[in-house]
Design an enzyme around this catalytic site. Structure first.
Site, PDB file in Angstrom:
ATOM      1  N   ASN A 109       0.778  -1.278   0.145  1.00 11.20           N
ATOM      2  CA  ASN A 109       0.079   0.102   0.085  1.00 11.20           C
ATOM      3  C   ASN A 109       0.931   1.180  -0.041  1.00 11.20           C
ATOM      4  OD1 ASN A 109      -2.227   1.324   0.272  1.00 11.20           O
ATOM      5  ND2 ASN A 109      -1.867   1.889   2.463  1.00 11.20           N
ATOM      6  N   HIS A 111       0.773   5.435   1.561  1.00 16.21           N
ATOM      7  CA  HIS A 111       0.124   6.117   2.238  1.00 16.21           C
ATOM      8  C   HIS A 111       0.803   7.441   2.257  1.00 16.21           C
ATOM      9  CE1 HIS A 111      -2.659   7.177   5.665  1.00 16.21           C
ATOM     10  NE2 HIS A 111      -1.299   7.661   6.300  1.00 16.21           N
ATOM     11  N   SER A 138       4.915   6.982   2.297  1.00 20.05           N
ATOM     12  CA  SER A 138       5.456   5.669   2.479  1.00 20.05           C
ATOM     13  C   SER A 138       4.706   4.367   1.628  1.00 20.05           C
ATOM     14  CB  SER A 138       5.064   5.474   4.192  1.00 20.05           C
ATOM     15  OG  SER A 138       5.373   6.698   5.026  1.00 20.05           O
ATOM     16  N   ASP A 147      -2.582   0.904   8.232  1.00 26.56           N
ATOM     17  CA  ASP A 147      -1.412   1.734   7.795  1.00 26.56           C
ATOM     18  C   ASP A 147      -0.421   1.421   8.822  1.00 26.56           C
ATOM     19  OD1 ASP A 147      -2.741   2.946   5.717  1.00 26.56           O
ATOM     20  OD2 ASP A 147      -3.614   4.762   7.391  1.00 26.56           O
TER      21      ASP A 147
HETATM   22  C1  GRF Z   1      -2.873   8.422  -3.073  1.00 23.12           C
HETATM   23  O1  GRF Z   1      -2.791   9.744  -2.409  1.00 23.12           O
HETATM   24  C2  GRF Z   1      -2.445   7.630  -2.081  1.00 23.12           C
HETATM   25  O2  GRF Z   1      -1.547   7.886  -1.028  1.00 23.12           O
HETATM   26  C3  GRF Z   1      -3.750   7.369  -1.098  1.00 23.12           C
HETATM   27  O3  GRF Z   1      -4.498   7.460  -2.135  1.00 23.12           O
HETATM   28  C4  GRF Z   1      -4.289   8.348  -3.417  1.00 23.12           C
HETATM   29  C5  GRF Z   1      -4.418   7.591  -4.393  1.00 23.12           C
HETATM   30  O4  GRF Z   1      -4.492   8.494  -5.739  1.00 23.12           O
HETATM   31  N1  GRF Z   1      -3.694   5.946  -0.759  1.00 23.12           N
HETATM   32  P1  GRF Z   1      -4.625   7.778  -7.152  1.00 23.12           P
HETATM   33  O5  GRF Z   1      -5.818   7.080  -7.255  1.00 23.12           O
HETATM   34  O6  GRF Z   1      -3.372   7.136  -7.443  1.00 23.12           O
HETATM   35  O7  GRF Z   1      -4.503   9.141  -7.894  1.00 23.12           O
END
Ligand code: GRF
Length: 217
Positions: A109, A111, A138, A147
């Site tokens: 993931n 974050h 991260s 997370d």
């Molecule tokens: C990103 O900011 C990521 O950190 C979070 O969700 C957002 C996804 O954006 N988990 P995208 O769909 O990749 O444009």
């Protein structure tokens, strides 16, 4: 080494998906994206995937009676593609422990904070409110704690006096688009493992904050 099968899960715009697609197409990642799965039929990321000829699947969570039945369907669909790696890229669903345990060690993931700081939502506003000097993102192995899994890498940016949550979000997203492909690349090269004692890179324990990947390696 054969290319690694990757399944990417999205819910929205898919800019991180795009960054990973681009890195695969440039030959930087020893992998192939076997499927992109969205829980939302209107996710912009589905169009991005289709434009690159990728297989897409929609599993609309609203058509399921609950989290368990949704996650079971999601798990079964993912497994059809026999992925060595499952990438959460803006997948806005809390996953059941059973799902997370099933994919443990092959589920990543991203974050938008320097974990362990600011788990959960609204990370940019919270970093500003807390008076942080720097912020970032991260990539981590997913564990049952939200997370909370072992961190693989982080990228950092200084917070400017005139930053708002929006300007910070833009800066952090730019970092995300470098950080995520780099971590996927390491995984697909067989360099990353999750153990009971945390994440390993080339068999050696990573620091708690993971690698500092602020600068392109
Ligand atoms: C990103 O900011 C990521 O950190 C979070 O969700 C957002 C996804 O954006 N988990 P995208 O769909 O990749 O444009």
């Amino acid at each position: 080494m054969n290319p690694v099968n990757i399944v990417v899960l999205i819910s929205g715009s898919g800019t991180n998906l795009q960054a990973i697609i681009d890195a695969v197409e440039r030959g930087e990642i020893n992998g192939r994206i076997a499927a992109v799965i969205s829980n939302r039929p209107d996710a912009k990321g589905l169009e991005r995937a289709q434009q690159h000829g990728l297989h897409t699947v929609v599993i609309d969570h609203r058509t399921f009676s609950g989290r368990d039945t949704f996650d079971a369907a999601l798990q079964a669909t993912i497994e059809q593609f026999q992925p060595a790696l499952v990438v959460l890229a803006g997948f806005m669903r809390i996953l059941t422990d059973g799902f997370v345990q099933h994919f443990s060690g092959r589920l990543l993931n991203i974050h938008p904070s320097l974990l362990p700081k600011f788990k959960g939502l609204n990370t940019h506003a919270r970093a500003l409110e807390a008076g942080e000097k720097e912020h970032g993102c991260s990539v981590h192995f997913v564990s049952c704690e939200l997370d909370g899994g072992a961190v693989i890498g982080q990228a950092r940016v200084a917070i400017a006096a005139d930053d708002s949550a929006d300007t910070l979000a833009t800066k952090v997203q730019q970092l995300e688009h470098r950080l995520y492909p780099t971590c996927v690349k390491l995984f697909c090269a067989g360099q990353l493992q999750l153990t009971d004692n945390g994440a390993l890179l080339d068999g050696k324990p990573l620091p708690l904050n993971g690698l500092d990947l602020t600068e392109a390696p």
